[in-house]
Write an enzyme that holds these catalytic residues in place. Structure first.
Site, PDB file in Angstrom:
ATOM      1  N   CYS A 284       0.805  -1.242   0.000  1.00  0.00           N
ATOM      2  CA  CYS A 284       0.000   0.000   0.000  1.00  0.00           C
ATOM      3  C   CYS A 284       0.825   1.272   0.000  1.00  0.00           C
ATOM      4  O   CYS A 284       0.833   2.008  -0.978  1.00  0.00           O
ATOM      5  CB  CYS A 284      -0.930  -0.014   1.219  1.00  0.00           C
ATOM      6  SG  CYS A 284      -2.135  -1.325   1.147  1.00  0.00           S
TER       7      CYS A 284
HETATM    8  N1  NAD Z   1      -2.817  -5.836   2.096  1.00  0.00           N
HETATM    9  C1  NAD Z   1      -3.226  -4.735   2.687  1.00  0.00           C
HETATM   10  O1  NAD Z   1      -2.854  -4.445   3.827  1.00  0.00           O
HETATM   11  C2  NAD Z   1      -4.198  -3.788   2.001  1.00  0.00           C
HETATM   12  C3  NAD Z   1      -4.789  -2.783   2.765  1.00  0.00           C
HETATM   13  C4  NAD Z   1      -5.681  -1.922   2.179  1.00  0.00           C
HETATM   14  C5  NAD Z   1      -5.924  -2.021   0.805  1.00  0.00           C
HETATM   15  N2  NAD Z   1      -5.317  -2.985   0.061  1.00  0.00           N
HETATM   16  C6  NAD Z   1      -5.651  -3.050  -1.367  1.00  0.00           C
HETATM   17  O2  NAD Z   1      -6.525  -4.149  -1.584  1.00  0.00           O
HETATM   18  C7  NAD Z   1      -6.264  -4.760  -2.844  1.00  0.00           C
HETATM   19  C8  NAD Z   1      -5.939  -6.230  -2.651  1.00  0.00           C
HETATM   20  O3  NAD Z   1      -4.752  -6.325  -1.882  1.00  0.00           O
HETATM   21  P1  NAD Z   1      -4.329  -7.673  -1.139  1.00  0.00           P
HETATM   22  O4  NAD Z   1      -3.220  -7.298  -0.215  1.00  0.00           O
HETATM   23  O5  NAD Z   1      -5.510  -8.385  -0.624  1.00  0.00           O
HETATM   24  O6  NAD Z   1      -3.725  -8.475  -2.392  1.00  0.00           O
HETATM   25  P2  NAD Z   1      -3.374 -10.045  -2.433  1.00  0.00           P
HETATM   26  O7  NAD Z   1      -2.335 -10.185  -3.478  1.00  0.00           O
HETATM   27  O8  NAD Z   1      -3.118 -10.546  -1.047  1.00  0.00           O
HETATM   28  O9  NAD Z   1      -4.731 -10.709  -2.930  1.00  0.00           O
HETATM   29  C9  NAD Z   1      -5.260 -10.517  -4.193  1.00  0.00           C
HETATM   30  C10 NAD Z   1      -5.892 -11.814  -4.648  1.00  0.00           C
HETATM   31  O10 NAD Z   1      -6.526 -11.592  -5.905  1.00  0.00           O
HETATM   32  C11 NAD Z   1      -6.321 -12.724  -6.722  1.00  0.00           C
HETATM   33  N3  NAD Z   1      -6.535 -12.317  -8.110  1.00  0.00           N
HETATM   34  C12 NAD Z   1      -5.711 -11.616  -8.925  1.00  0.00           C
HETATM   35  N4  NAD Z   1      -6.320 -11.375 -10.099  1.00  0.00           N
HETATM   36  C13 NAD Z   1      -7.551 -11.916 -10.009  1.00  0.00           C
HETATM   37  C14 NAD Z   1      -8.653 -11.987 -10.895  1.00  0.00           C
HETATM   38  N5  NAD Z   1      -8.619 -11.424 -12.101  1.00  0.00           N
HETATM   39  N6  NAD Z   1      -9.749 -12.644 -10.486  1.00  0.00           N
HETATM   40  C15 NAD Z   1      -9.813 -13.223  -9.270  1.00  0.00           C
HETATM   41  N7  NAD Z   1      -8.797 -13.171  -8.366  1.00  0.00           N
HETATM   42  C16 NAD Z   1      -7.691 -12.526  -8.749  1.00  0.00           C
HETATM   43  C17 NAD Z   1      -4.921 -13.187  -6.390  1.00  0.00           C
HETATM   44  O11 NAD Z   1      -4.725 -14.543  -6.726  1.00  0.00           O
HETATM   45  C18 NAD Z   1      -4.884 -12.945  -4.863  1.00  0.00           C
HETATM   46  O12 NAD Z   1      -5.307 -14.082  -4.145  1.00  0.00           O
HETATM   47  C19 NAD Z   1      -5.148  -3.940  -3.473  1.00  0.00           C
HETATM   48  O13 NAD Z   1      -5.682  -2.949  -4.276  1.00  0.00           O
HETATM   49  C20 NAD Z   1      -4.475  -3.300  -2.272  1.00  0.00           C
HETATM   50  O14 NAD Z   1      -3.818  -2.098  -2.607  1.00  0.00           O
HETATM   51  C21 NAD Z   1      -4.474  -3.882   0.640  1.00  0.00           C
END
Ligand code: NAD
Length: 443
Positions: A284
């Site tokens: 992030c």
């Molecule tokens: N990790 C954090 O602390 C956090 C906090 C706030 C916001 N975010 C935001 O949330 C979003 C997700 O982050 P995250 O950390 O959960 O990511 P992550 O990589 O842990 O999870 C994303 C998931 O999406 C799946 N994926 C990718 N493309 C896909 C598709 N086309 N269809 C279905 N599944 C698909 C991946 O296999 C993965 O399991 C991002 O935009 C991130 O910036 C993350």
């Protein structure tokens, strides 16, 4: 695509969905089951909704269906219970969307090498959703992104079905604020901001989140909701940049920055402490502000604070490297040929995530200068640096190393014992506060 006539009158779609949401019979879909999507799905399933997670990763889908959690903040017994009672399931098959009433999109939003937004995950998820899209659905984008994405990217893909937003389907943006490893704030009790394309969308979004989460805050549009997240993360990135710059200045002047911050924090108003460290990490803070600077450049405004903070934060691994080099030099040892042990490689305390971790840059720099590098981290069994896997050693390696660098201040580590065992320690996190020893070099 041809324009299907809505199967029900406009009011019926809203009323039907309201009814399904309030009776918790709405079939909830979560696209992307990572650090954000899995906890969210578990909250809705725990609130009584039937939840289906959709992910491209077969391994994650299999683990959920077997009742296992792979996200540290989600307990395996909770997942097992929800899977057993049929309230949580996962699949790689997007055609289940035909049966779903709501969808939360929680896919990654990384940066390209050029620091431009990589929208490919959102676009590919929406392409799949569009194939099985049907009247009466509520779609909420949660992935962090630039202001305008929901309206400019997601909405046209869903409207291509011929359905009308605010009448036949409902679309919102709701920023995700989850803070992995934070025992006090989890998905349920972090206030949830939501903004819809129309007032009807916002109302349905609020009603939906209100069933599972404690506090929902409406805003007037998806753009405002998108910008809220970018303000929060940019605020953090810039203030950490300031703390890092202050740390470098204080170092040059022989002042203890940690003591300065501690004393400044006694001011009861107008000051909020941020801390220096080895550099930014995670999915992030180092990334999201560049979504904003990209968009603002298009609007003709340079995001100068963001670029500057990005530069300063990016210097920190080099600053840590120089600290190690000078600490070794003081003991007449060159970096080349020295054994350096990194204590902790996760990007922050008590989590297992190494995405964008400054530890990876520090390992790279040390190796480039001829050091032998090992690391230990209770949460990270191996890392990949410059394409090669580096497995963790145990903490006992500290006693064999010429210098130990505390990169992550995990709370499970016995720091008194580390100081006893180490020959020389560079502490980038103030993990050794209160411990006096001439072996310690502080940031
Ligand atoms: N990790 C954090 O602390 C956090 C906090 C706030 C916001 N975010 C935001 O949330 C979003 C997700 O982050 P995250 O950390 O959960 O990511 P992550 O990589 O842990 O999870 C994303 C998931 O999406 C799946 N994926 C990718 N493309 C896909 C598709 N086309 N269809 C279905 N599944 C698909 C991946 O296999 C993965 O399991 C991002 O935009 C991130 O910036 C993350």
């Amino acid at each position: 695509m041809s324009c299907p006539a809505p199967a029900f009158s406009p009011t019926t779609h809203i009323e039907k969905l309201e009814d399904k949401i309030t009776t918790r019979t709405a079939r909830v879909g979560i696209v992307g089951l990572g650090y954000v999507g899995l906890p969210l799905g578990v909250e809705f399933a725990s609130a009584g909704f039937p939840v289906t997670g959709i992910d491209l990763a077969e391994s994650k889908v299999a683990r959920i269906n077997a009742g296992n959690s792979y996200v540290q903040d989600v307990a395996t017994p909770d997942v097992a219970k929800l899977v057993k009672t049929g309230r949580l399931q996962a699949t790689t098959d997007f055609s289940v969307i035909r049966e779903l009433d709501t969808i939360n999109i929680c896919v990654p939003t990384p940066l390209r090498k050029t620091k431009d937004p990589d929208m490919s995950y959102i676009v590919s998820a929406c392409q799949e959703i569009a194939k099985y899209f049907h009247p009466g659905m509520l779609v909420i984008l949660e992935s962090t992104t630039y202001p305008g994405t929901t309206e400019e990217v997601v909405l046209p893909m869903l409207e291509a079905s011929g359905l009308q937003v605010g009448r036949d389907f409902f679309l919102c943006f709701s920023p995700e604020r989850v803070d992995p490893g934070n025992p006090n704030f989890q998905t349920r009790n972090i206030p949830k901001v939501v903004g819809g394309i129309t007032a009807e969308c916002t109302n349905l979004g609020m009603l939906f989140y209100g069933q599972a989460l404690e506090n929902v805050i409406p805003v007037s549009s998806t753009r405002v909701a998108e910008m809220v997240k970018l303000l929060e993360n940019t605020f953090r990135m810039i203030n950490i940049g300031l703390a890092n710059e202050m740390a470098m200045m204080a170092d040059r002047m022989g002042i203890d920055i940690w003591e300065v911050i501690r004393a400044a924090s006694t001011k009861p108003f107008g000051f909020m402490p941020f801390y220096p460290g080895p550099g930014l990490g995670g999915h992030c803070i180092p990334i999201d502000p560049f979504y904003l600077s990209w968009k603002s450049r298009q609007a003709g405004i340079e995001a100068r604070f963001i670029e500057l903070a990005g530069y300063i934060n990016g210097q920190m691994p080099h600053f840590v490297f120089e600290k190690v080099r000078s600490a070794l030099n003081d003991r007449s040892k060159p970096v080349k040929g020295s054994h350096i042990h990194l204590l902790g490689v996760a990007y922050k305390r008590d989590i297992d995530d190494v995405r964008e971790s400054p530890a990876l840059d520090i390992v790279h720099l040390l190796r480039r200068h001829g050091a032998k590098v090992t690391y230990s981290d209770p949460y990270v069994p191996s890392i990949v640096v410059d394409g090669a896997v580096l497995p963790a050693t145990g903490e006992q390696t500290v006693s064999a190393a010429d210098c130990t660098v505390i990169v992550t201040d995990h709370s499970t580590v016995d720091y008194e014992a580390i100081v006893q065992a180490a020959r020389l320690i560079v502490d980038t996190r103030n993990a050794l506060r209160g411990i006096a020893s001439d072996k310690i070099v502080r940031l």
